[in-house]
Scaffold this motif. Structure first.
Motif, short mmCIF file in Angstrom:
data_model
loop_
_atom_site.label_atom_id
_atom_site.label_comp_id
_atom_site.label_asym_id
_atom_site.label_seq_id
_atom_site.Cartn_x
_atom_site.Cartn_y
_atom_site.Cartn_z
N LEU A 49 0.82 -1.21 0.00
CA LEU A 49 0.00 0.00 0.00
C LEU A 49 0.86 1.26 0.00
N SER A 50 1.97 1.23 0.73
CA SER A 50 2.88 2.39 0.74
C SER A 50 3.45 2.64 -0.65
N ALA A 51 3.83 1.55 -1.33
CA ALA A 51 4.37 1.70 -2.68
C ALA A 51 3.31 2.24 -3.63
N GLU A 52 2.08 1.77 -3.49
CA GLU A 52 0.99 2.25 -4.35
C GLU A 52 0.69 3.72 -4.08
N GLU A 53 0.72 4.13 -2.81
CA GLU A 53 0.47 5.53 -2.47
C GLU A 53 1.57 6.43 -3.01
N GLU A 54 2.82 5.97 -2.92
CA GLU A 54 3.93 6.77 -3.44
C GLU A 54 3.83 6.90 -4.96
N ALA A 55 3.45 5.81 -5.63
CA ALA A 55 3.31 5.86 -7.08
C ALA A 55 2.18 6.79 -7.49
N ALA A 56 1.07 6.74 -6.74
CA ALA A 56 -0.06 7.61 -7.04
C ALA A 56 0.30 9.07 -6.82
N ALA A 57 1.05 9.35 -5.75
CA ALA A 57 1.46 10.73 -5.47
C ALA A 57 2.40 11.26 -6.54
N ALA A 58 3.30 10.38 -7.00
CA ALA A 58 4.23 10.79 -8.05
C ALA A 58 3.50 11.07 -9.36
N ALA A 59 2.49 10.25 -9.65
CA ALA A 59 1.73 10.44 -10.89
C ALA A 59 0.90 11.72 -10.84
N ALA A 60 0.43 12.08 -9.64
CA ALA A 60 -0.40 13.27 -9.51
C ALA A 60 0.40 14.56 -9.46
N ALA A 61 1.70 14.47 -9.13
CA ALA A 61 2.52 15.68 -9.00
C ALA A 61 2.75 16.29 -10.38
#
Length: 371
Positions: free
Chosen positions: A337-349
């Motif tokens: 879940l942490s990896a998915e959240e980091e990936a989502a945050a990077a995609a949204a930046a």
């Protein structure tokens, strides 16, 4: 609505011939039928009326009920239990409009005396389409095990009274005697069925109502541990989810004085399979004997059972270590879940871009001015 329309609307996912008995039913006198994402329960006016009331969008108890979709017709031509056809004749929206037109302004169950009679007529009416076949009507409800790989279930009947107001005296006597001889009287709860998957043995273990009737106050917690042990130790990871839901339900029922939920149950469900995120839920089921509460009176028997369940689950947490397999599963889920959240945050930046000429002109004088 035809079967094809029913399938296309999402009300049923399987063909009429593939509807069969629901394999995960663990208690109750009425046999459920299975239809993919939905189950079908024989419809009676009292329970239908309650689902109509508690399924409204603004109803606080709605989240604790299986989703209700309407009433369907089961046509069985030869008595073999196989559905020759399945037709959704009374979807939820149509039923709601029918009741509202009958008693305008009446939003409660069953404040309008006409409602139950009206629903009874709807359920008993005959159809000319199948004159030579047996026709029954069923509530179309959410299949609470749908999407679970290895669902484990426990049915606990709540309250110190199990009979309805309209039952014959001999049946009331038998039901009350059953309550008095079991933990229903002393704890406001009784285990009616457990079905748990053993991940090591690769099979289900089933404990029926007779097992539950033999339990006493000091052994009910052992039944909870039986339910929570899917072969690799007691699944203490799902207990906080159950406790949170029970506290929410307790607060809602404690604040309502509309209903007495006589003979209703709580169904606990979790997934024995640890290959995915932890899944668990608690739902209220069985409303055949629910009735209007006396004015200003809470359902104390129901609340007694919920309070004791909270104490029992807390005892499980205090006495049982978390199995290492569960600990590792939780750690892995946290990493995923942490990896998915980091990936989502990077995609949204927003991606860095070179400033435009207009931006450069604007930033120069503005910076000087601000200085």
């Amino acid at each position: 609505m035809t079967l094809r329309e029913c399938q296309e609307s999402g009300l049923a996912r399987t063909s009429g011939s593939s509807h069969g008995f629901f394999e995960h039913q663990i208690a109750g006198h009425t046999t459920f039928l299975f239809g993919g994402e939905h189950v079908y329960k024989r419809a009676i006016p009292c329970e239908l009326s309650l689902y109509l009331t508690l399924s409204r969008a603004n109803e606080v108890l709605r989240d604790f009920l299986p989703q209700f979709f309407g009433v369907a017709e089961k046509v069985d031509g030869n008595g073999d239990g196989v559905l020759d056809t399945m037709t959704v004749t009374l979807p939820y929206s149509k039923l709601t409009k029918s009741v509202q037109s009958l008693c305008p302004g009446s939003g409660e169950f069953p404040d309008c005396p006409k409602i139950l009679d009206h629903l009874l007529q709807l359920l008993q009416c005959k159809t000319k389409c199948y004159p030579d076949k047996t026709l029954n009507r069923f509530l179309v409800l959410e299949n609470l095990t749908w999407g679970y790989k290895r669902p484990c279930l426990m049915d606990i009947k709540l309250g110190v009274r199990q009979h309805g107001d309209d039952e014959p005296s001999d049946k009331i006597f038998r039901k009350q005697a059953k309550c008095d001889a079991t933990t229903s009287k002393t704890m406001g709860l009784r285990v009616c069925g457990i079905k748990v998957y053993d991940m090591v043995a690769g099979k289900y273990n089933f404990y029926d109502k007779h097992y539950g009737r033999k339990l006493v106050e000091t052994t009910v917690v052992d039944a909870l541990k039986v339910f929570l042990d899917s072969g690799r130790g007691v699944r203490t990871d799902v207990v906080p989810l159950f406790i949170r839901r029970l506290k929410q339900l307790e607060a809602i029922v404690a604040s309502q004085t509309r209903f007495f939920f006589y003979s209703s149950s709580l169904l606990f469900v979790y997934d024995a399979d640890l290959s995915d995120v932890t899944r668990a839920t608690v739902k209220m089921i069985d409303f055949a004997h629910t009735c209007n509460a006396d004015e200003g009176t809470r359902d104390e028997g129901f609340l007694q059972g919920v309070g004791n369940l909270l104490a029992l689950y807390s005892e499980v947490l205090d006495s049982e270590p978390t199995p290492e397999a569960v600990n590792e599963h939780c750690r892995e889920m946290h990493r995923r879940l942490s990896a998915e959240e980091e990936a989502a945050a990077a995609a949204a930046a927003p991606s860095p871009t070179a400033p435009t000429a207009a931006a450069e002109v604007a930033s120069g004088p503005a910076a000087v001015s601000a200085a």
